[in-house]
Design a protein around this motif. Structure first.
Motif, short mmCIF file in Angstrom:
data_model
loop_
_atom_site.label_atom_id
_atom_site.label_comp_id
_atom_site.label_asym_id
_atom_site.label_seq_id
_atom_site.Cartn_x
_atom_site.Cartn_y
_atom_site.Cartn_z
N ALA A 66 -19.84 -43.10 -16.18
CA ALA A 66 -21.08 -42.21 -16.27
C ALA A 66 -22.25 -43.19 -16.08
O ALA A 66 -23.22 -42.79 -15.49
CB ALA A 66 -20.94 -41.34 -17.35
N VAL B 273 -17.52 -46.15 -8.93
CA VAL B 273 -17.32 -44.73 -8.63
C VAL B 273 -17.09 -44.08 -7.36
O VAL B 273 -16.32 -42.88 -7.39
CB VAL B 273 -18.42 -43.73 -9.50
N ALA C 171 -14.67 -43.46 -19.02
CA ALA C 171 -15.54 -42.27 -18.50
C ALA C 171 -16.90 -42.78 -18.98
O ALA C 171 -17.99 -42.55 -18.04
CB ALA C 171 -15.13 -41.26 -19.47
N GLU C 172 -17.10 -43.74 -19.97
CA GLU C 172 -18.68 -43.99 -20.39
C GLU C 172 -19.24 -44.88 -19.09
O GLU C 172 -20.02 -44.91 -18.62
CB GLU C 172 -18.59 -44.56 -21.67
N ARG D 230 -25.31 -42.94 -12.86
CA ARG D 230 -26.66 -42.73 -13.12
C ARG D 230 -27.58 -43.03 -12.22
O ARG D 230 -27.60 -44.15 -11.67
CB ARG D 230 -27.17 -43.27 -14.50
#
Ligand code: ADP
Ligand code: F6P
Length: 455
Positions: free
Chosen positions: A253, A396, A249-250, A257
């Motif tokens: 994310a 992603v 998840a990190e 960005r």
């Protein structure tokens, strides 16, 4: 300056209910350009696998801070206490560079380089393991849990059990555990197995490693052993496969960005807007298959299957274990080959290979993953290879292709990757695998297509 999002607090000397023992701390000292000492995130998969798990846990991390001076007092990192163990120049040479990285490392990686055996190194291995065990015993709370990491510290579980029988002890091996015929070469094989059996639970990356270990324990120590349990005197030691991973998840994310996405677009422009970007990210290690990959790429260019203007290879290879002879030889050979390929096939402003040896922060790595149409992760042997998992997590939009060695631990989990045998140059070039193959079309573009369509 710190590379990576590590928060630094003030140090405190207390005992902890959870103690992690690893050769390296999650930060090490490195020289700033002005000659001052600065702390940065340590390289390698162990730190990147453990750091997210421990963040903001009231744990103590026992390890070496790099260098050979006195053990520095370090501040907490993300709420985890740092307890430094000093190594002097002899320890560094005979334990870290010698027994750990010139004997065990090549042996545990299929002997892709010849393991070196020196009698004096064993003494240093014992001495340093004793020091780590004593440090862990000093900071563990009564009845606490101590989690020992990796091949540098295989004797620590046994030594620690003698010092502190009240503790619960775990051991995890981040690298492959070799088949019996290789492990049997070690003059100190029985001591190494006995040391690990000081733990209550022993974890490996893959089930095959647990099986190898059980077979060896039965053969060398004549103990009752299955792939799950080993009987040692009045105890039962549990063993099993617990593959390490990343904080997906990190990474997702970070990749999502806007500034990281913009950086990925900028990188593509800087690379000359090629149709295809192939990326590899490795520590400079002979297990990573860098030379084989360069050879395959060079032959694809020479054979006209790939045009340098349309396709670029970005090879990140951060230097590692630089005083070990085999690593120095590898770096020389890789740099000579990159120079040869660029000299032969590149043009002004259009190198065939973009070769980078710098450490990057996590955002820059995420941007690199973002720009890569193909990620080539082709080690000859690798315990896990977190880079492959980082690439998948960073994509992603669910595009991209992962060309993955059958001999990486992650191949057991990332079954939808294009699996290749990196020892087979033709296979590597074609990307042939059980699940898919990659072909270079007549137009010189690299398409990844399913085996059913292409083979
Ligand atoms: P190993 O543990 O053998 O080094 P892994 O692939 O499991 O191999 O882990 C390597 C880790 O090091 C990954 O988390 C990756 O992001 C990180 N890494 C590799 N190259 C760099 C670099 N140039 N800068 C920063 N981090 C890097
Ligand atoms: O994965 C094996 C390993 O030794 C890890 O312990 C570490 O993360 C990585 O390789 C880097 O190695 P070193 O600590 O020798 O730089």
């Amino acid at each position: 300056m710190l590379v990576g999002p590590l928060l630094i607090g003030m140090p405190e000397m207390r005992q902890s209910s959870l103690v992690v023992v690893a050769n390296r701390l999650p930060i090490d000292d490195s020289m700033a350009p002005d000659g001052a000492c600065e702390w940065r995130r340590s390289p390698g998969g162990l730190v990147n696998a453990l750091h997210p798990l421990l963040r903001h846990t009231p744990a103590t991390w026992v390890g070496w801070a790099g260098g050979t001076g006195l053990a520095p007092t370090l501040p907490d990192v993300d709420g985890v206490r740092m307890h430094t163990v000093p190594l002097n120049a002899d320890d560094l040479r005979d334990h870290y560079e010698g027994f750990a990285n010139a004997t065990l490392w090549p042996l545990y990686h299929d002997s892709v380089e010849q393991p070196v055996h020196r009698r004096g190194w064993w003494e240093a291995y014992q001495r340093v393991n004793q020091r780590f065990a004593e440090a862990a015993a000093a900071v563990a709370e009564p009845g606490g849990a101590v989690w020992v990491q990796d091949y540098h510290l295989q004797l620590v579980p046994g030594l620690l059990r003698t010092l502190r029988p009240d503790l619960r002890i775990g051991f995890f091996l981040h690298v492959p555990f070799p088949p019996p015929e290789l492990f049997m070469q070690l003059p100190r094989r029985a001591e190494l197995l006995r040391g690990m059996l000081g733990a209550d639970l022993i974890g490996f990356q893959r089930a095959q490693a647990a099986h190898n270990f059980a077979q060896l324990v039965a053969k060398v120590l004549e103990l009752p052993a299955t792939d799950r349990r080993i009987g040692v005197a009045d105890r039962v030691v549990r063993i099993g496969a617990f593959p390490v991973s990343i904080d997906t998840a990190e990474m997702a994310a970070l990749a999502a960005r806007p500034d990281v996405a913009a950086r990925a677009r900028r990188l593509r422009q800087d690379l000359g807007e090629p149709e295809h970007v192939i990326l590899s990210v490795d520590r400079m290690d002979y297990t990573k298959g860098i030379e084989q990959r360069l050879k395959a790429y060079s032959e694809l260019i020479a054979g006209g299957h790939v045009k340098v203007r349309d396709t670029v290879l970005v090879q990140v290879a951060v230097p590692s274990r630089e005083r070990v002879g085999q690593y120095q030889i590898l770096r020389d050979r890789v740099e000579r080959e990159v120079g040869r390929i660029n000299g032969e096939f590149g043009r002004v402003g259009e190198p065939a290979i973009h070769y980078l040896t710098q450490p990057f922060d996590r955002a820059e790595l995420a941007a690199l993953y973002g720009v890569a149409d193909v990620m080539a992760v082709t080690p000859l042997r690798d315990g896990m290879n977190l880079v492959a998992k980082e690439y998948v997590a960073a994509r992603v939009d669910e595009t991209g292709a992962l060309l993955l060695s059958e001999f990486a631990g992650s191949a057991a989990e990332l079954s939808q990757a294009y699996l290749v045998n990196p020892h087979d140059l033709e296979g590597l070039k074609k990307g042939v695998s059980t699940s898919g193959c990659s072909v270079w079309t007549a137009s010189g573009t690299w398409q990844l297509v399913h085996q059913a369509e292409a083979c």
